[in-house]
Enzyme design. Structure first.
Site, mmCIF file in Angstrom:
data_model
loop_
_atom_site.group_PDB
_atom_site.id
_atom_site.type_symbol
_atom_site.label_atom_id
_atom_site.label_comp_id
_atom_site.label_asym_id
_atom_site.label_seq_id
_atom_site.Cartn_x
_atom_site.Cartn_y
_atom_site.Cartn_z
ATOM 1 N N ARG A 45 -6.480 10.690 -0.224
ATOM 2 C CA ARG A 45 -6.049 11.328 -1.643
ATOM 3 C C ARG A 45 -7.431 11.369 -2.485
ATOM 4 O O ARG A 45 -7.587 12.435 -2.972
ATOM 5 C CB ARG A 45 -5.248 10.139 -2.339
ATOM 6 C CG ARG A 45 -3.824 10.219 -1.762
ATOM 7 C CD ARG A 45 -2.925 9.121 -2.022
ATOM 8 N NE ARG A 45 -3.175 7.910 -1.641
ATOM 9 C CZ ARG A 45 -3.418 6.645 -2.135
ATOM 10 N NH1 ARG A 45 -3.060 6.653 -3.340
ATOM 11 N NH2 ARG A 45 -3.596 5.594 -1.411
ATOM 12 N N HIS A 67 0.841 -1.447 0.009
ATOM 13 C CA HIS A 67 0.044 -0.145 -0.071
ATOM 14 C C HIS A 67 0.939 1.249 0.089
ATOM 15 O O HIS A 67 2.073 1.196 0.831
ATOM 16 C CB HIS A 67 -0.849 -0.056 1.042
ATOM 17 C CG HIS A 67 -2.122 1.030 1.214
ATOM 18 N ND1 HIS A 67 -1.714 2.253 1.343
ATOM 19 C CD2 HIS A 67 -3.403 0.657 1.009
ATOM 20 C CE1 HIS A 67 -3.124 2.732 1.153
ATOM 21 N NE2 HIS A 67 -3.983 1.741 1.057
#
Ligand SMILES: Cc1cc2nc3c(=O)[nH]c(=O)nc-3n(C[C@H](O)[C@H](O)[C@H](O)COP(=O)(O)OP(=O)(O)OC[C@H]3O[C@@H](n4cnc5c(N)ncnc54)[C@H](O)[C@@H]3O)c2cc1C
Length: 484
Positions: free
Chosen positions: A285, A262
């Site tokens: 994000r 990740h």
């Protein structure tokens, strides 16, 4: 007479004549689901857990569990065939190109049993899974979680644990590590050797192996199968993987080099080189957050995990030997914060993010320049040089040194391991020739063969429920047949 039934045992516990219980290795979701099925059939269970606290990595799961079709999805919006196709696509070209009939049967079992897995958790166990979200790689919203503040991993695991602990059929032995699986001379698994407070013991019975993956084993199995990831931090506990115990009794390990990394795990400023990191959720994000290195953007933050990770890893790492990590800032403005408030307030409370101003950042001039360019892109004044076309709720139009921002430091983290012991749709552990090893089942992240190159979000909790339950049912039948 009994000692003769074990191979290479250093037993100090005298076992009884016939197994009267099933041993479950691991108290994560797979182990708890297997145990629940055993208890439902009146079979005593002996759960062995190496950690002091039960729940494994399952208790940390934050997005949810997949299920199709369920009453919580929009009616008629999704089908098992589409879930199957998404899973196969995500597993990658090499998975599809290989002779994968047996593996495709596993995907079939996983996807077609997903609705009953959700029903079981909701109707029989009373867990709220009424909210549905669409995660990356899925063609529909099918990842279930509850409406409250408790993340799905914790709510599922804690409920199952509570129910199991109320049963007189369950022994939960924590702080005890399984060091070997024991086979009789005729090749049947008949127990395990454990170490408790440094002392060896033998426990007799058929075995369900639910010991999880090896994402946290950065200097052991990861270093062996993925030397490029040696020393990487992880979202998992920094503990050794246990797959080799299965290999030692003839289990066939597959896809061990397939590892999910990740791009954003938080670096805790209080313990920057700590191996276990907290996941910085994708929503940061998605809602408009940007990634900066020394104040400069370097990637379209919404590319798939692997591309964002590769872009970070192409940058010079921060020297924090023996932990291998990078020094990347994740940054959101006030408007993006408002939509991701629940997450960010929690991260601020944990000391992983802080509210500050642009002038207080480490590279303030470069950061200001980057944000001015990004703000202009968001307003449509020019296209993003890095190719980003969606900006969530970013609202800051004219960044100034005193503008408020929310910032944390992130680095790529090993998150999930696709590899493990190949197994059947009946959760039997298979040997090199594809034959089931008698008396041994496996479920959860310890297994391999379903996800190929990439696991879809929400499908790991699902595999724990589907195959954990199958393992429990089959081990109960096995024990019942022996008692006849
Ligand atoms: C932060 C985070 C978020 C995630 N979010 C999601 C999500 O939203 N949805 C999803 O589907 N998946 C998610 N995952 C992945 C998912 O949680 C795990 O893959 C899954 O829960 C694994 O369950 P398990 O039962 O196989 O293993 P675990 O839950 O890891 O349990 C295995 C247990 O076995 C014990 N054990 C290991 N070896 C031994 C031994 N030799 N002797 C005794 N005990 C042993 C371990 O200590 C551990 O307690 C997430 C993972 C993390 C880390």
């Amino acid at each position: 007479m009994l000692a003769g039934r074990f191979r290479m045992t250093s037993s100090i516990t005298q076992a009884t004549a016939a197994p009267s219980r099933v041993i479950v290795v691991g108290s994560g979701l797979a182990g708890l689901c297997a145990s629940s099925e055993l208890v439902a059939r009146g079979v005593p269970v002996y759960i062995v857990e190496r950690q002091q606290k039960p729940g494994g990595n399952s208790i940390k799961a934050s997005s949810g569990i997949n299920g199709v079709p369920t009453r919580f999805q929009a009616p008629g919006s999704d089908t098992v065939a589409e879930f199957y196709a998404d899973t196969l696509k995500s597993a990658g070209a090499s998975f599809r190109a290989a002779k994968t009939e047996a593996r495709q049967k596993l995907i079939s079992e996983l996807t077609s049993s997903s609705a009953s897995a959700i029903d079981w958790l909701v109707d029989e166990k009373g867990i709220d899974l009424s909210r549905v979200a669409q995660l990356g790689g899925h063609s529909h919203a099918r990842t279930h979680r509850g409406g409250g503040a408790t993340p799905p991993g914790a709510s599922i695991v804690l409920t199952l644990l509570k129910l199991l602990q109320a049963s007189p059929l369950v022994t939960l032995q924590t702080g005890t590590t399984v060091t070997r699986i024991l086979k009789s001379n005729n090749g049947e698994v008949v127990g395990v050797e454990v170490s408790r407070e440094g002392k060896p013991e033998t426990i007799e019975g058929p075995v369900i192996f639910a010991a999880g993956g090896f994402a946290g084993d950065s200097s052991g199995l990861l270093a062996q199968y993925r030397p490029d990831l040696e020393g990487f931090p992880s979202t998992n506990e920094a503990l050794p993987g246990s797959q080799s115990l299965l290999a030692d009794v003839g289990g066939h390990l597959v896809d061990m080099e397939q590892v999910q990394v990740h791009p954003t795990g938080f670096v805790d400023p209080k313990e920057p080189s700590k191996r276990t990191k907290f996941l910085a959720a994708e929503v940061l994000r998605g809602e408009g957050g940007i990634l900066l290195r020394q104040g400069k953007r370097f990637i379209n933050e919404l590319k798939i995990r692997k591309e964002v990770t590769d872009a970070i890893m192409a940058l010079p790492p921060k020297d924090l030997q023996p932990t291998k990590q990078w020094d990347i800032q994740i940054l959101l403005d006030e408007a993006a914060y408002e939509t991701a408030k629940a997450h960010i307030d929690f991260y601020i409370w944990k000391g992983l993010m802080q509210k500050t101003t642009i002038s207080e950042l480490e590279h303030p001039e470069m950061a200001l320049e980057s944000m001015k360019e990004y703000a202009a892109t968001v307003q449509g004044k020019h296209s993003d040089p890095l190719g980003r076309s969606s900006f969530g709720h970013w609202g800051l139009e004219d960044p100034q040194p005193e503008s408020t921002v929310y910032v944390g430091t992130v680095t790529p983290v090993v998150h999930y391991t696709m590899g493990g012991a190949i197994f059947s749709t009946e959760a039997e552990v298979l040997d090199d020739s594809g034959k089931p090893i008698k008396g041994l089942w496996a479920a959860g992240e310890a297994t391999g063969g379903i996800h190929g190159e990439n696991r879809l979000g929400g499908s790991s909790l699902l595999e724990c429920v589907v195959f954990g339950r199958i393992a429990g049912r089959n081990a109960a039948n096995f024990l019942g047949a022996k008692a006849l």
